[in-house]
Scaffold this motif. Sequence first.
Motif, PDB file in Angstrom:
ATOM      1  N   MET A  76       0.457  -0.934   0.197  1.00 33.62           N
ATOM      2  CA  MET A  76      -0.127   0.227  -0.328  1.00 33.62           C
ATOM      3  C   MET A  76       1.188   1.058   0.392  1.00 33.62           C
ATOM      4  O   MET A  76       0.759   1.804  -1.064  1.00 33.62           O
ATOM      5  CB  MET A  76      -0.724  -0.163   1.096  1.00 33.62           C
ATOM      6  CG  MET A  76      -1.603   0.835   1.202  1.00 33.62           C
ATOM      7  SD  MET A  76      -3.303   0.594   1.939  1.00 33.62           S
ATOM      8  CE  MET A  76      -2.857   1.514   3.852  1.00 33.62           C
ATOM      9  N   THR A  77       1.294   1.084   0.260  1.00 30.64           N
ATOM     10  CA  THR A  77       2.769   2.381   0.781  1.00 30.64           C
ATOM     11  C   THR A  77       3.857   2.326   0.063  1.00 30.64           C
ATOM     12  O   THR A  77       3.831   3.449  -0.780  1.00 30.64           O
ATOM     13  CB  THR A  77       3.707   2.572   1.980  1.00 30.64           C
ATOM     14  OG1 THR A  77       4.635   1.586   2.184  1.00 30.64           O
ATOM     15  CG2 THR A  77       2.911   2.590   3.167  1.00 30.64           C
ATOM     16  N   SER A 125       3.535   0.797  -8.751  1.00 27.17           N
ATOM     17  CA  SER A 125       5.306   0.122  -8.310  1.00 27.17           C
ATOM     18  C   SER A 125       4.443  -0.898  -8.582  1.00 27.17           C
ATOM     19  O   SER A 125       3.305  -2.492  -8.984  1.00 27.17           O
ATOM     20  CB  SER A 125       5.416  -0.493  -7.155  1.00 27.17           C
ATOM     21  OG  SER A 125       5.604  -1.231  -7.117  1.00 27.17           O
ATOM     22  N   GLN A 126       6.152  -2.403  -9.605  1.00 23.20           N
ATOM     23  CA  GLN A 126       6.330  -2.395 -10.209  1.00 23.20           C
ATOM     24  C   GLN A 126       5.998  -4.265  -9.064  1.00 23.20           C
ATOM     25  O   GLN A 126       5.418  -5.026  -9.070  1.00 23.20           O
ATOM     26  CB  GLN A 126       7.425  -2.650 -11.027  1.00 23.20           C
ATOM     27  CG  GLN A 126       7.964  -4.522 -11.672  1.00 23.20           C
ATOM     28  CD  GLN A 126       6.331  -4.439 -12.796  1.00 23.20           C
ATOM     29  OE1 GLN A 126       6.585  -3.117 -13.350  1.00 23.20           O
ATOM     30  NE2 GLN A 126       6.013  -5.657 -13.182  1.00 23.20           N
ATOM     31  N   THR A 127       6.982  -3.985  -8.492  1.00 26.72           N
ATOM     32  CA  THR A 127       6.580  -4.420  -6.758  1.00 26.72           C
ATOM     33  C   THR A 127       5.148  -5.108  -6.332  1.00 26.72           C
ATOM     34  O   THR A 127       4.762  -6.371  -6.398  1.00 26.72           O
ATOM     35  CB  THR A 127       7.517  -4.499  -6.037  1.00 26.72           C
ATOM     36  OG1 THR A 127       8.458  -3.753  -6.362  1.00 26.72           O
ATOM     37  CG2 THR A 127       8.216  -5.242  -4.828  1.00 26.72           C
ATOM     38  N   THR A 128       4.404  -4.099  -6.039  1.00 27.70           N
ATOM     39  CA  THR A 128       3.147  -3.887  -6.002  1.00 27.70           C
ATOM     40  C   THR A 128       2.427  -5.134  -6.803  1.00 27.70           C
ATOM     41  O   THR A 128       1.588  -6.072  -6.043  1.00 27.70           O
ATOM     42  CB  THR A 128       2.614  -2.494  -5.639  1.00 27.70           C
ATOM     43  OG1 THR A 128       3.171  -2.116  -4.829  1.00 27.70           O
ATOM     44  CG2 THR A 128       1.254  -2.610  -4.800  1.00 27.70           C
ATOM     45  N   GLN A 129       2.858  -4.644  -8.270  1.00 28.90           N
ATOM     46  CA  GLN A 129       2.309  -5.556  -8.950  1.00 28.90           C
ATOM     47  C   GLN A 129       1.724  -6.879  -8.995  1.00 28.90           C
ATOM     48  O   GLN A 129       1.296  -7.793  -8.472  1.00 28.90           O
ATOM     49  CB  GLN A 129       1.908  -4.799 -10.324  1.00 28.90           C
ATOM     50  CG  GLN A 129       1.689  -3.836 -10.434  1.00 28.90           C
ATOM     51  CD  GLN A 129       1.590  -2.854 -11.456  1.00 28.90           C
ATOM     52  OE1 GLN A 129       1.953  -3.728 -12.771  1.00 28.90           O
ATOM     53  NE2 GLN A 129       1.101  -1.935 -11.894  1.00 28.90           N
ATOM     54  N   SER A 130       3.625  -7.726  -8.968  1.00 29.14           N
ATOM     55  CA  SER A 130       3.474  -8.753  -9.200  1.00 29.14           C
ATOM     56  C   SER A 130       3.368  -9.464  -7.768  1.00 29.14           C
ATOM     57  O   SER A 130       3.002 -10.568  -7.997  1.00 29.14           O
ATOM     58  CB  SER A 130       5.234  -8.987  -9.881  1.00 29.14           C
ATOM     59  OG  SER A 130       5.788  -7.625 -10.533  1.00 29.14           O
ATOM     60  N   GLY A 131       4.186  -8.999  -6.853  1.00 25.86           N
ATOM     61  CA  GLY A 131       3.394  -8.846  -5.442  1.00 25.86           C
ATOM     62  C   GLY A 131       1.533  -9.193  -5.292  1.00 25.86           C
ATOM     63  O   GLY A 131       0.923 -11.100  -4.735  1.00 25.86           O
ATOM     64  N   VAL A 164      -5.264  -5.589   3.414  1.00 22.95           N
ATOM     65  CA  VAL A 164      -4.934  -4.820   3.528  1.00 22.95           C
ATOM     66  C   VAL A 164      -4.286  -3.895   2.152  1.00 22.95           C
ATOM     67  O   VAL A 164      -4.766  -2.380   2.158  1.00 22.95           O
ATOM     68  CB  VAL A 164      -3.615  -5.024   4.283  1.00 22.95           C
ATOM     69  CG1 VAL A 164      -3.178  -3.919   4.648  1.00 22.95           C
ATOM     70  CG2 VAL A 164      -4.413  -5.661   5.758  1.00 22.95           C
ATOM     71  N   ALA A 165      -4.095  -4.169   1.332  1.00 21.36           N
ATOM     72  CA  ALA A 165      -2.893  -3.543   0.255  1.00 21.36           C
ATOM     73  C   ALA A 165      -4.384  -2.264  -0.640  1.00 21.36           C
ATOM     74  O   ALA A 165      -4.881  -2.073  -1.400  1.00 21.36           O
ATOM     75  CB  ALA A 165      -2.642  -4.448  -1.489  1.00 21.36           C
ATOM     76  N   ALA A 166      -5.916  -3.701  -0.467  1.00 17.99           N
ATOM     77  CA  ALA A 166      -6.995  -2.389  -1.540  1.00 17.99           C
ATOM     78  C   ALA A 166      -7.700  -1.701  -0.617  1.00 17.99           C
ATOM     79  O   ALA A 166      -7.916  -1.122  -1.587  1.00 17.99           O
ATOM     80  CB  ALA A 166      -7.522  -3.994  -1.611  1.00 17.99           C
ATOM     81  N   GLN A 167      -7.112  -1.897   0.293  1.00 18.34           N
ATOM     82  CA  GLN A 167      -8.076  -0.367   1.154  1.00 18.34           C
ATOM     83  C   GLN A 167      -8.178   0.872   0.272  1.00 18.34           C
ATOM     84  O   GLN A 167      -6.838   1.659   0.054  1.00 18.34           O
ATOM     85  CB  GLN A 167      -7.722   0.033   2.529  1.00 18.34           C
ATOM     86  CG  GLN A 167      -8.159  -1.430   3.616  1.00 18.34           C
ATOM     87  CD  GLN A 167     -10.077  -1.524   2.860  1.00 18.34           C
ATOM     88  OE1 GLN A 167     -10.894  -0.989   3.054  1.00 18.34           O
ATOM     89  NE2 GLN A 167      -9.949  -3.379   2.489  1.00 18.34           N
ATOM     90  N   ASP A 168      -9.191   2.015   0.677  1.00 16.84           N
ATOM     91  CA  ASP A 168      -8.933   3.169  -0.070  1.00 16.84           C
ATOM     92  C   ASP A 168      -9.264   3.843   1.004  1.00 16.84           C
ATOM     93  O   ASP A 168     -10.049   4.132   1.556  1.00 16.84           O
ATOM     94  CB  ASP A 168     -10.508   3.054  -1.108  1.00 16.84           C
ATOM     95  CG  ASP A 168     -10.236   4.413  -1.751  1.00 16.84           C
ATOM     96  OD1 ASP A 168      -9.614   5.780  -0.955  1.00 16.84           O
ATOM     97  OD2 ASP A 168     -11.037   4.610  -3.034  1.00 16.84           O
ATOM     98  N   THR A 169      -7.930   4.546   1.407  1.00 20.30           N
ATOM     99  CA  THR A 169      -8.121   5.050   3.017  1.00 20.30           C
ATOM    100  C   THR A 169      -8.616   6.261   2.486  1.00 20.30           C
ATOM    101  O   THR A 169      -9.440   7.218   3.895  1.00 20.30           O
ATOM    102  CB  THR A 169      -6.012   5.818   3.040  1.00 20.30           C
ATOM    103  OG1 THR A 169      -5.283   5.955   2.078  1.00 20.30           O
ATOM    104  CG2 THR A 169      -5.389   4.745   3.833  1.00 20.30           C
TER     105      THR A 169
END
Length: 416
Positions: free
Chosen positions: A26-27, A32-38, A214-219
Motif C-alpha cells: 500500500m505504501t 509500483s512493479q513490486t506491488t503489481q507482481s506481489g 490490506v493493500a486494496a484499502q482506499d484510505t
Amino acid sequence: MSNKLSLNNQILLGVVAGAILGFWFMTLGRESQTTQSGLYVAKLVGALFTDLLRMVLIPLVFTSIVVGVANLRLHRQMNRVWQVALIFFVSTMALAVLVGLTAANILQPGSGLQITMFQDAMQDFRVTQMSLSDFFAHFLHSLFQNPIAALAQGNVLAVVIFALLLGIALVVGGERYRNILILMQEFLELILMLVGWIMRLAPFGIMALVLQLVAAQDTGLLETLFKFVAIVLGITLLHGIVVLPLILYLTTGITPFKFWRGGREALITAFATSSSAATLPVTLRCAEQHLHVKRDVAGFVIPLGATMNMDGTALYEAIAALFIANLVGMELSLSQQMIVFLTAMLAAIGAPGIPSAGMVTMAVVLQSVGLPVEAIAILLPVDRILDTVRTMVNVEGDLIGSLVVQKWVKQADSNQ
Ligand code: ASP
C-alpha cells in the motif's frame, strides 16, 4: 497435537505476514512493479485456497447432512436437535439486530454526512429492486431444486434440504438401505481427509487473502465513512467477543479462551475469505476435531447454520438501514424500526454465505421502510473490510450453536 498446534500458529503467522506485506504494498502504491507482481501472486494463491475449499464444499455438505440426520433419527434425537438449533439461530440473530439497532440509535452513525456527498457513486449503481414478497418467493423457490442441478450449481441451501430428506428416508427405509448409509459415512471420512490436506495450504492462502485486503484499502473513503465503519466493526465485535461467548459460557461452561483455541482456524479463515460457505469445511473440522462436537450434531447444525444463521449480517443490515435513514434525513419511527428488525433477520437468513451477499439482500430492508435502495452504492466500497468481521461472527455463531445444541440434547437425554 503438536502438529495441530503448529498449523494454528502458522495460520496466525500468515495473518501477520499478510498484513505487513499488504501494508508495504500500500505504501509503495499501485503503480509500483513490486506491488503489481506481489498482488498477482497473492491473487493466485488466495484463489487457489478458496477454490480448493469450494471444491470439497458440496460433497461435504451433502454427506455430512445425510449421515448426521440418519444417525440422529436412529437415536431419536433428530427432533430435539433441529428444534434447539432453530431456536438458537433465531434468538441469537434477534439479539444481534437488537444490539445493532440500540447502538445505532445511540451513536447515530450517519450524523454529519449528507446523501448529496455521494451522488456520483449512486448514479453508477444499478438498482436491484427486491420487495419483501419477491424476496420471499425467490427464497422459497430456491429451497427445492433438482438435486443434480443444486449440486452442480453449488446451491448450498437446496443441497441441505435434499440431503435432509434423503437422510430421513434412509432411516425410514430401515435395514435395507444400510449399505448406502455406510457408503456415505465412508465418503464423508474421505472428504474430511481432503479437507485436512487443503488446510496445509491455509497459512499461505490466508496470508495471500489478508495481503490483498490490506493493500486494496482506499484510505480516502475510509476517512469519510470512518465513524460508520468504526461503529459497525465495534458493535459486531461486541456481539462476537461479549454476547455470543457469554451465551456459550452460560449454557455450556466453555470459556472464551478455550473456544478461541478450538475455533480459531475457522474464524480466521472466515475473516480472510469473507465467505461462510467457503469456510464451512474448516468450520466442521474445528467443531468435530478441536471442540469435540459429535459428528452427527456438527454435521447437521453447521451446514444449516452456514446458510441461515448470520448474526453479523443481521446486525449489519440494521445499522446500515439506520445509517442511510440518517443520511437522507429520515427519522424512523418505532414501528418502522420494528420492520427493520424483522426484515434484517429475514435478509440475513436469505443471504447466501458468499462475499458481500448481505449487500444484495439489504435492498429488502431498505425498501420495506421506503429508504432509497441506490444508497447501497455508498456502502459498497467499504464492504470488503466490514464483510471480514461480520463473516467471522456468522461462523462463530454456527460453532457456538453446535456446542449449545450438543449440550442441550445431552442434558435432555440424561434427564429421561
Ligand atoms: N459474507 C457473509 C458470509 O458469508 C454474508 C454477508 O455478506 O453478510 O457469511
